[in-house]
Design an enzyme around this catalytic site. Structure first.
Site, PDB file in Angstrom:
ATOM      1  N   ASP A   8       0.853  -1.185   0.000  1.00  0.00           N
ATOM      2  CA  ASP A   8       0.000   0.000   0.000  1.00  0.00           C
ATOM      3  C   ASP A   8       0.888   1.233   0.000  1.00  0.00           C
ATOM      4  OD1 ASP A   8      -2.810   1.200   0.419  1.00  0.00           O
ATOM      5  OD2 ASP A   8      -1.627   2.159   1.981  1.00  0.00           O
ATOM      6  N   GLU A  58       0.947   5.616   0.533  1.00  0.00           N
ATOM      7  CA  GLU A  58       0.316   6.895   0.857  1.00  0.00           C
ATOM      8  C   GLU A  58       0.987   7.949  -0.019  1.00  0.00           C
ATOM      9  OE1 GLU A  58      -2.312   6.962   2.606  1.00  0.00           O
ATOM     10  OE2 GLU A  58      -2.122   4.897   3.324  1.00  0.00           O
ATOM     11  N   HIS A  60      -5.261   4.417   6.853  1.00  0.00           N
ATOM     12  CA  HIS A  60      -4.573   5.271   5.884  1.00  0.00           C
ATOM     13  C   HIS A  60      -3.093   5.448   6.233  1.00  0.00           C
ATOM     14  CE1 HIS A  60      -8.145   6.213   3.586  1.00  0.00           C
ATOM     15  NE2 HIS A  60      -8.782   6.485   4.714  1.00  0.00           N
ATOM     16  N   ASP A  66      -2.481  -0.635   6.490  1.00  0.00           N
ATOM     17  CA  ASP A  66      -3.424  -0.970   5.425  1.00  0.00           C
ATOM     18  C   ASP A  66      -2.978  -2.221   4.675  1.00  0.00           C
ATOM     19  OD1 ASP A  66      -4.699   1.276   6.246  1.00  0.00           O
ATOM     20  OD2 ASP A  66      -4.639   2.322   4.326  1.00  0.00           O
TER      21      ASP A  66
END
Length: 575
Positions: free
Chosen positions: A25, A27, A166, A171
């Protein structure tokens, strides 16, 4: 006793419990790899249901993190100050995923950022197989089980011990448990290997197979097709040069878009609208989308929501952002798809022309204290009586010329400011100005190109069709008024006269787009620019300003193409 034939391992596929998955994942500072950067990477390597490794790091994006992103993720500028840049992190991440199958929730987003970073860093993009847990969930879970396929929803459904928040590693850990839950589900569909898993997502859904009969009566002709629900409400509108072939494709494995597969589950009929030409089909599609606003179409649904930059019609004009073009003596620039774009263009114009920026109406008798802009030399203070209507009118005329004819003064003013900011190493401010200038020039170029056609009362043109005849179109004030096909060998004059006589009567309204939305007029312009098109009849003149925005738009487009991602952030001057 019959002899059995043992399949090879390649034929059998790789059992899912022997596949190494890297669930990851990211960000980021925003949604576009071209404009935004990674702030955090989290990845979990699993095999046979067991975690065999983790990878996690913050990443310095090289730019301020937008406040709303900080609120969402909790990642602040201070946290990434000492973090490595993505070019330092990327080699380690590529090594971590080597030989593994990548897994992500909404994988195109995360994989797109990784590929963009590889391209910028000179690395080959990863060729790993990819599994998208969001796509997989849409195939095996029903609306009765989950209201949506967001990661947080699926984590709750599968009782994940990790709660999505998040942050990249958290995540990724939650996605691991979602993946394991989904793999258990697909076992009921006889999916036991990686190859079967990837094929399962691409295969037609049961709804697609069940509703193939909806394409049975569709003709093989150019036109528009409308998917409708049981109440006759439009769900999706599209166009094609061959309606039958295109509509059939929605019920095959080639149609993998999740929202379209969902739409097919609701659809009860497909309504074909046969058109004479491809251009007519393109225009009818736009008009139908704008009129019916089908919820599964993503573009051109709200043509009425565009905004304009208006130079007001008053003694001391100002720049105002409006949603309606009126029949007044004002000057309009647009259309813009967002108020932010219009605001960028207004700021760019204010940099070149010292127009007042207050919002109240001012007359020659107005007397009040001037604002700080007057002291900065950015306004002549007509509110204090320092400028007459005639003196201020020179600035208004300069703005009007920059909006309608020559944006050169705006380009020169912003270029000078960018060079000064770059010399002071204020690169991010320079980048903001560069992007504002690009919005201004591109919008002005588009409007001038549209006005070149919308100002013509009637234009008739023809292009050769495949069967030796001619596709003929009547265009009035930028709006397609009639379309027809003249058979091979037919006499053109009576045919064209008949088409003109039956064409739509077009009464032009105010502004640069008096009879059609911008997208329709652009469709017509693209067709007019296509090879083989011939003008048959023209009422009026067809021209663009000699020193118009088109010459500067090409310069801006070339400059953007040549900028690397870091240079885009640093606001290099446009040369």
């Amino acid at each position: 006793m019959e002899n059995g034939i043992q399949g090879t391992l390649d034929e059998l596929g790789t059992p899912l419990d022997q596949v190494t998955f890297v669930v990851f994942d990211l960000e980021t500072t925003g949604g576009s790899p071209a404009e935004h950067a990674i702030t955090e990477i989290g990845a979990v390597k699993v095999r046979g249901g067991e975690v065999v490794g983790e990878f996690a790091t913050l990443v310095d994006p090289g730019r301020p993190i937008p406040p709303f992103i900080t609120v969402l993720t909790g990642i602040t500028d201070v946290m990434v100050t000492a973090a490595p840049r993505v070019e330092q992190v990327l080699p380690s991440f590529l090594e971590f995923i080597r030989g593994a199958t990548l897994v992500a929730h909404n994988a195109p987003f995360d994989v797109g950022f990784i590929k963009a970073c590889c391209q910028a860093g000179g690395y080959a993009p990863p060729a790993n197989p990819v599994v998208d847990t969001a796509d997989l969930a849409r195939r095996v879970l029903t609306r009765d089980e989950v209201p949506n396929c967001k990661l947080a929803t699926l984590a709750r459904f599968f009782r994940s011990s990790s709660e999505p928040c998040h942050r990249a590693l958290a995540d990724a850990r939650a996605t691991v448990e979602v993946l394991h839950g989904l793999i258990e589900r697909v076992g009921a569909y006889e999916v036991h290997t990686l190859e079967e898993l990837r094929g399962f997502v691409r295969a037609p859904t049961p709804e697609q197979k069940r509703k193939r009969h909806l394409a049975a009566a569709i003709p093989s002709a150019p036109g528009v097709y409308v998917f409708e629900d049981e109440r006759g409400e439009a769900l999706y509108v599209g166009k094609s040069g061959d309606l039958r072939t295109r509509v059939r494709s929605y019920f095959t494995a080639s149609e993998t878009r999740p929202r379209i597969r969902e739409m097919i589950g609701i659809a009860e009929r497909v309504r074909p609208i046969v058109c004479a030409t491809g251009l007519e089909a393109e225009v009818r599609e736009l008009r139908l989308i704008g009129a019916t606003k089908p919820r599964y179409n993503r573009r051109s649904r709200f043509p009425e929501k565009v905004v304009w930059l208006k130079l007001t019609d008053e003694p001391f004009p100002r720049l105002s952002i409006v949603r309606e073009v009126k029949a007044d003596a004002a000057t309009y620039l647009g259309p813009f798809t967002s108020a932010r774009g219009a605001e960028d263009a207004r700021t760019a114009l204010h940099e070149a022309v010292p127009l007042r920026q207050c919002t109240e109406r001012i007359t020659p008798r107005t007397r009040r204290s001037a604002c700080a802009l007057a002291e900065m030399g950015r306004c002549g203070a007509p509110c204090e009586g320092r400028q007459t209507v005639g003196e201020y009118g020179l600035h208004a005329e300069a703005a009007r010329s920059a909006m309608e004819h020559d944006p050169g003064p705006v380009f020169a003013a912003l270029q000078a400011r960018m060079e000064r900011l770059a010399a002071e190493q204020r690169y991010e401010e320079a980048a903001v100005d560069r992007d504002r200038l690009a919005v201004y020039v591109r919008t002005a170029a588009r409007m001038q190109r549209l006005r070149s056609l919308t100002g013509i009362p009637e234009l008739i043109a023809a292009s050769p069709s495949f069967d030796g005849g001619w596709d003929i179109h009547v265009v009035r004030h930028g709006r397609l008024a009639a379309a027809g096909v003249m058979p091979r060998g037919a006499h053109p004059v009576p045919y064209v006269d008949a088409l003109v006589a039956t064409a739509e009567t077009v009464t032009p309204g105010p502004g640069p787009l008096p009879a059609a939305i911008a997208e329709e007029t652009e469709c017509v312009l693209r067709w007019l620019d296509s090879p083989g098109v011939r003008l048959v009849r023209l009422d009026g003149t067809w021209s663009t300003p000699a020193r118009g925005a088109g010459r500067l738009k090409g310069r801006i487009d070339r400059a953007y193409q040549g900028l690397e991602p870091r240079q885009r952030r640093e606001g290099r001057p446009l040369t």
